[in-house]
Every structure is written in structure tokens, then in C-alpha cells.
Design a protein around this motif. Structure first.
Motif, PDB file in Angstrom:
ATOM      1  N   SER A 138      45.104  29.138  36.320  1.00 39.56           N
ATOM      2  CA  SER A 138      44.180  30.269  36.189  1.00 39.56           C
ATOM      3  C   SER A 138      44.286  31.191  37.403  1.00 39.56           C
ATOM      4  O   SER A 138      44.279  32.416  37.277  1.00 39.56           O
ATOM      5  N   ALA A 139      44.394  30.601  38.587  1.00 41.63           N
ATOM      6  CA  ALA A 139      44.502  31.396  39.813  1.00 41.63           C
ATOM      7  C   ALA A 139      45.790  32.217  39.811  1.00 41.63           C
ATOM      8  O   ALA A 139      45.790  33.383  40.229  1.00 41.63           O
ATOM      9  N   THR A 144      47.376  33.467  37.313  1.00 40.50           N
ATOM     10  CA  THR A 144      47.293  34.623  36.408  1.00 40.50           C
ATOM     11  C   THR A 144      46.538  35.785  37.041  1.00 40.50           C
ATOM     12  O   THR A 144      46.747  36.926  36.651  1.00 40.50           O
ATOM     13  N   THR A 145      45.661  35.517  38.004  1.00 38.65           N
ATOM     14  CA  THR A 145      44.914  36.597  38.673  1.00 38.65           C
ATOM     15  C   THR A 145      45.499  36.930  40.045  1.00 38.65           C
ATOM     16  O   THR A 145      44.978  37.812  40.734  1.00 38.65           O
ATOM     17  N   CYS A 198      45.434  34.971  42.621  1.00 39.34           N
ATOM     18  CA  CYS A 198      44.532  34.401  43.628  1.00 39.34           C
ATOM     19  C   CYS A 198      45.182  33.184  44.288  1.00 39.34           C
ATOM     20  O   CYS A 198      45.718  32.318  43.601  1.00 39.34           O
ATOM     21  N   ARG A 258      36.279  28.017  39.450  1.00 38.11           N
ATOM     22  CA  ARG A 258      36.634  29.035  38.440  1.00 38.11           C
ATOM     23  C   ARG A 258      35.914  30.350  38.730  1.00 38.11           C
ATOM     24  O   ARG A 258      36.508  31.427  38.646  1.00 38.11           O
ATOM     25  N   ILE A 290      37.492  32.097  41.702  1.00 37.41           N
ATOM     26  CA  ILE A 290      38.769  32.706  41.307  1.00 37.41           C
ATOM     27  C   ILE A 290      38.513  34.025  40.587  1.00 37.41           C
ATOM     28  O   ILE A 290      39.161  35.036  40.860  1.00 37.41           O
ATOM     29  N   ASP A 291      37.547  34.028  39.673  1.00 42.10           N
ATOM     30  CA  ASP A 291      37.216  35.247  38.931  1.00 42.10           C
ATOM     31  C   ASP A 291      36.739  36.362  39.857  1.00 42.10           C
ATOM     32  O   ASP A 291      36.950  37.537  39.576  1.00 42.10           O
ATOM     33  N   GLN A 292      36.075  35.996  40.951  1.00 39.49           N
ATOM     34  CA  GLN A 292      35.531  36.980  41.881  1.00 39.49           C
ATOM     35  C   GLN A 292      36.575  37.505  42.860  1.00 39.49           C
ATOM     36  O   GLN A 292      36.332  38.496  43.541  1.00 39.49           O
ATOM     37  N   PRO A 313      40.255  38.274  42.379  1.00 39.20           N
ATOM     38  CA  PRO A 313      41.604  38.511  41.866  1.00 39.20           C
ATOM     39  C   PRO A 313      42.482  39.108  42.964  1.00 39.20           C
ATOM     40  O   PRO A 313      42.066  40.023  43.674  1.00 39.20           O
ATOM     41  N   GLY A 314      43.670  38.539  43.131  1.00 40.65           N
ATOM     42  CA  GLY A 314      44.571  39.009  44.177  1.00 40.65           C
ATOM     43  C   GLY A 314      44.163  38.558  45.571  1.00 40.65           C
ATOM     44  O   GLY A 314      44.797  38.926  46.552  1.00 40.65           O
ATOM     45  N   ASP A 345      35.160  32.613  48.691  1.00 37.44           N
ATOM     46  CA  ASP A 345      36.111  33.551  48.098  1.00 37.44           C
ATOM     47  C   ASP A 345      36.052  34.843  48.896  1.00 37.44           C
ATOM     48  O   ASP A 345      35.061  35.120  49.560  1.00 37.44           O
TER      49      ASP A 345
END
Length: 160
Positions: free
Chosen positions: A33-34, A36-37, A39, A67, A70-72, A74-75, A95
Motif C-alpha cells: 500500500s505504501a 502505491t502512494t 510513502c 494505514r 500512509i494515507d496522510q 503520500p510521497g 507521519d
């Protein structure tokens, strides 16, 4: 980013968890998941650091908090740290995303917070608008061999 200290007085609950194995495993599971963003996932946990907690609930709560981080970010980066402090293990999920303003802290998932609060007491959420968020909680150390007041040396940072 400064990681705040939190003090709680709850008895140990659950089983003995080796955080030096649990945390890297949780981050490895979150790695797809990380990626894909964009992260980066990193952790700093001393070898053999053990805490008392109910394993499945701990893993579910940590996975959801990771999770969310990671969403918070990206990059950016998510860093999970664990350290021994006077018979407690302090765990922080940091994060470097935008950091929610205090009035928007409800975006942090509530289910893992409720589990952690039942295990150890309040969870501290420290948003730093424009810099990220730090979620911090403590678990009772399972094998407190260090004298009271002694803090373990910081472990090396490891990327996933």
C-alpha cells in the motif's frame, strides 16, 4: 518532530509480544500500500523489546493506524518507534503528511484508539499542521530488566 511522552498506570494485559518482530512484520504487510502512494516506511525498535498486550487486537489497531498514516503522507514517510522507559514501552506512529488541525483530529481512526485505550489508557494524538501527526501510546514492558528511570539507547533506523 518531537515525540511526546505519555504516562499511564494500567496493569499488564494480554500476552508477551516481541515488538522487534511485530512492528517490522506489520510494516512489511503495509509495504504494498505504501509503495502505491510513494510513502517510505521506517522503524526504530531495539532488538528483543517485549511488551504485554492482546496480540490480535494490538496488530489490528497498529495496522489501522499505519494505514491511516500512509494515507496522510503520500510521497512522504511513516516512522514507527518503540522504546523502553521506566517499565513502559512507548510506541509512536509518526507521519510527515499535512497534519490535521486539532478540530479535525477525528480523522484518526477511532476503533484502534478504543482498543489501545482499553489496554493502557488514553492515546495521545499530536497533529502538527503542515508537518504531520504523531500518535503515541504506552504498553507495559514485559521484561523490565533495566533499573527504573533508565531508558534504552536509541536503535538504528530501519527502512522497509
Amino acid at each position: 518532530m518531537r515525540v511526546p511522552e505519555v504516562a499511564f498506570e494500567h496493569p499488564p494485559i494480554g500476552e508477551i509480544l516481541d515488538l522487534s518482530q511485530e512492528i517490522p512484520d506489520l510494516l512489511a504487510r503495509a509495504a504494498p500500500s505504501a509503495r502505491t502512494t510513494g510513502c517510505r516506511l521506517e522503524y526504530a525498535v531495539p532488538p528483543g523489546l517485549r511488551a504485554c498486550a492482546e496480540r490480535s487486537g494490538f496488530r489490528e489497531a497498529m495496522a489501522e493506524l499505519i494505514r491511516h498514516a500512509i494515507d496522510q503522507a503520500p510521497g512522504g514517510q511513516v516512522l514507527v518507534t518503540a522504546s523502553s522507559q521506566s517499565g513502559w514501552i512507548q510506541i509512536s506512529i509518526c507521519d510527515d503528511g499535512l497534519g490535521a488541525a486539532p478540530e479535525h483530529q477525528q480523522t484518526v481512526p477511532r476503533k484502534p484508539l478504543r482498543f489501545l485505550e482499553n489496554q493502557v489508557g488514553p492515546v495521545q494524538i499530536a497533529p502538527h499542521p503542515g508537518q504531520g501527526t504523531v500518535v503515541t501510546f504506552r504498553l507495559r514492558q514485559a521484561d523490565a530488566r533495566a533499573p527504573r528511570g533508565v531508558t534504552a539507547t536509541a536503535p538504528a533506523l530501519t527502512a522497509i
